[in-house]
Design a protein around this motif. Structure first.
Motif, PDB file in Angstrom:
ATOM      1  N   LYS A  37       5.649  -2.189  -1.482  1.00  0.00           N
ATOM      2  CA  LYS A  37       6.520  -1.124  -0.461  1.00  0.00           C
ATOM      3  C   LYS A  37       6.911   0.449  -1.164  1.00  0.00           C
ATOM      4  O   LYS A  37       7.401   0.016  -2.321  1.00  0.00           O
ATOM      5  CB  LYS A  37       7.805  -1.637  -0.085  1.00  0.00           C
ATOM      6  CG  LYS A  37       7.401  -2.785  -0.151  1.00  0.00           C
ATOM      7  CD  LYS A  37       7.465  -2.891   2.251  1.00  0.00           C
ATOM      8  CE  LYS A  37       7.022  -4.190   2.633  1.00  0.00           C
ATOM      9  NZ  LYS A  37       6.685  -4.142   4.018  1.00  0.00           N
ATOM     10  N   ARG A  38       6.186   1.057  -0.057  1.00  0.00           N
ATOM     11  CA  ARG A  38       6.704   2.550  -1.335  1.00  0.00           C
ATOM     12  C   ARG A  38       8.082   2.693  -1.173  1.00  0.00           C
ATOM     13  O   ARG A  38       8.318   3.465  -2.426  1.00  0.00           O
ATOM     14  CB  ARG A  38       6.037   3.564  -0.419  1.00  0.00           C
ATOM     15  CG  ARG A  38       4.708   3.575  -0.162  1.00  0.00           C
ATOM     16  CD  ARG A  38       3.641   4.567  -1.794  1.00  0.00           C
ATOM     17  NE  ARG A  38       4.362   5.915  -1.710  1.00  0.00           N
ATOM     18  CZ  ARG A  38       2.751   6.106  -3.148  1.00  0.00           C
ATOM     19  NH1 ARG A  38       2.864   5.136  -3.767  1.00  0.00           N
ATOM     20  NH2 ARG A  38       3.623   7.445  -3.091  1.00  0.00           N
ATOM     21  N   ASP A  84       7.638   9.657  -2.046  1.00  0.00           N
ATOM     22  CA  ASP A  84       8.387   9.962  -0.769  1.00  0.00           C
ATOM     23  C   ASP A  84       9.781   9.467  -0.202  1.00  0.00           C
ATOM     24  O   ASP A  84       9.975   9.461   0.663  1.00  0.00           O
ATOM     25  CB  ASP A  84       6.827   8.498  -0.102  1.00  0.00           C
ATOM     26  CG  ASP A  84       5.583   8.503  -0.447  1.00  0.00           C
ATOM     27  OD1 ASP A  84       4.408   7.979   0.252  1.00  0.00           O
ATOM     28  OD2 ASP A  84       5.513   9.087  -1.789  1.00  0.00           O
ATOM     29  N   TRP A 125       2.542  11.811   1.732  1.00  0.00           N
ATOM     30  CA  TRP A 125       2.980  10.908   2.638  1.00  0.00           C
ATOM     31  C   TRP A 125       3.095  10.985   4.397  1.00  0.00           C
ATOM     32  O   TRP A 125       2.532  11.842   5.096  1.00  0.00           O
ATOM     33  CB  TRP A 125       4.415  11.970   2.814  1.00  0.00           C
ATOM     34  CG  TRP A 125       5.645  11.926   3.102  1.00  0.00           C
ATOM     35  CD1 TRP A 125       6.466  10.502   3.235  1.00  0.00           C
ATOM     36  CD2 TRP A 125       6.718  11.996   3.988  1.00  0.00           C
ATOM     37  NE1 TRP A 125       7.935  10.317   3.647  1.00  0.00           N
ATOM     38  CE2 TRP A 125       7.432  11.281   4.323  1.00  0.00           C
ATOM     39  CE3 TRP A 125       6.984  13.615   5.023  1.00  0.00           C
ATOM     40  CZ2 TRP A 125       8.369  11.821   4.696  1.00  0.00           C
ATOM     41  CZ3 TRP A 125       7.752  14.103   5.548  1.00  0.00           C
ATOM     42  CH2 TRP A 125       8.011  12.973   5.517  1.00  0.00           C
ATOM     43  N   VAL A 126       3.296   9.283   4.776  1.00  0.00           N
ATOM     44  CA  VAL A 126       3.393   9.244   5.599  1.00  0.00           C
ATOM     45  C   VAL A 126       4.638   8.632   6.360  1.00  0.00           C
ATOM     46  O   VAL A 126       5.355   7.844   5.901  1.00  0.00           O
ATOM     47  CB  VAL A 126       2.035   7.498   6.100  1.00  0.00           C
ATOM     48  CG1 VAL A 126       1.620   7.451   7.562  1.00  0.00           C
ATOM     49  CG2 VAL A 126       0.604   8.008   5.621  1.00  0.00           C
ATOM     50  N   GLU A 135       6.264   5.095   6.474  1.00  0.00           N
ATOM     51  CA  GLU A 135       5.954   4.050   5.520  1.00  0.00           C
ATOM     52  C   GLU A 135       6.055   3.094   5.253  1.00  0.00           C
ATOM     53  O   GLU A 135       6.283   1.867   4.792  1.00  0.00           O
ATOM     54  CB  GLU A 135       5.060   4.735   4.738  1.00  0.00           C
ATOM     55  CG  GLU A 135       3.801   4.210   3.904  1.00  0.00           C
ATOM     56  CD  GLU A 135       2.724   5.182   3.703  1.00  0.00           C
ATOM     57  OE1 GLU A 135       1.294   4.488   3.014  1.00  0.00           O
ATOM     58  OE2 GLU A 135       3.593   5.569   2.737  1.00  0.00           O
TER      59      GLU A 135
END
Length: 252
Positions: free
Chosen positions: A196-197, A215, A242-243, A246
């Motif tokens: 997990k980010r 992030d 960066w999403v 996410e």
């Protein structure tokens, strides 16, 4: 008579609208924060959407707790994000003596634990985290800040510091991929997730290693300042990794 009143009212409202003052949301940019505009639009310097001056957002206070042997990008990445978001950032260590990040970069803390100002966001970072995690005086100081802190955030193995202070108890969290098992042992009452980010659980945000801190910081900015602000900061940093959305946000 009604037509005359309507025209007068329209003229008054038009004049009021044209007299509005617009500003760039605070981003600590020397070319942005002191400028005012008479029309809505985007800041010509940073590209952020202008807001009415009366809607100007209160600056958030962020405490970065650093120590000797800290990982450079762990704190430098989030520092860039929070700085662009216009936050007041306090660099704090146990004392104000110089420390070295990764044994290379010399850092001079602005505050010690004796005089550090209160903060809305408190952040810990990885590296030689045992320096802080195994220091009872530092842990006691962190615990003393719990009632007045809105959000706690850790980057990489900075999670072990928050964990030692009891802040991660019964939370879902993450950390640097090589330290997942060690954090599970250190936090038997918590759920430690790999891959997990970042993980947000209540007022606690933990991130994976190094670059994942960017992030996590962008996620907090999005939460507190809005999606457009976070997107503009990511663009300004040319951080296309960066999403939005996410990471994992734990629903209670």
């Amino acid at each position: 008579m009604k037509r005359i009143i309507s025209i007068a009212l329209f003229t008054m409202l038009t004049a009021f609208a044209s007299a509005q003052t617009y500003v760039c949301p605070p981003c600590n940019g020397p070319s942005c924060d002191t400028l005012t505009f008479t029309q809505p639009g985007k800041c010509p310097h940073c590209g952020m959407k202008l807001i009415k001056k009366e809607e100007e957002i209160k600056k958030l206070n962020v405490c970065f707790y650093l120590y000797d042997g800290i990982e450079v990008l762990d704190f430098a990445g989030p520092l860039e994000v929070f700085s662009y978001a216009g936050c007041n950032i306090s660099i704090v260590s146990k004392t104000t003596d110089p420390l070295r990040a990764q044994g290379v970069l010399k850092v001079l803390p602005t505050y010690s634990i004796e005089n550090a100002p209160p903060a809305d966001i408190f952040v810990t970072f990885g590296g030689n985290d045992d320096v802080a995690a195994n220091d009872p005086e530092v842990i006691k100081w962190i615990q003393s800040r719990i009632p007045d802190t809105k959000y706690f955030m850790s980057v990489c193995t900075g999670a072990f510091i928050l964990g030692k202070a009891g802040i991660l108890d019964h939370k879902t969290v993450t950390t640097f991929h090589n330290s997942i098992e060690n954090l599970r042992k250190a936090l038997p009452n918590s759920t430690v997730l790999a891959d997990k980010r970042f993980v947000e659980d209540g007022n606690v945000l933990t991130t994976a290693g190094i670059s994942a801190g960017i992030d996590g910081a962008l996620h907090l900015v999005e939460k507190l300042r809005g999606h457009d602000a976070a997107i503009q900061i990511a663009k300004q940093m040319e951080y296309d990794k960066w999403v939005p959305g996410e990471g994992l946000v734990v629903k209670k």
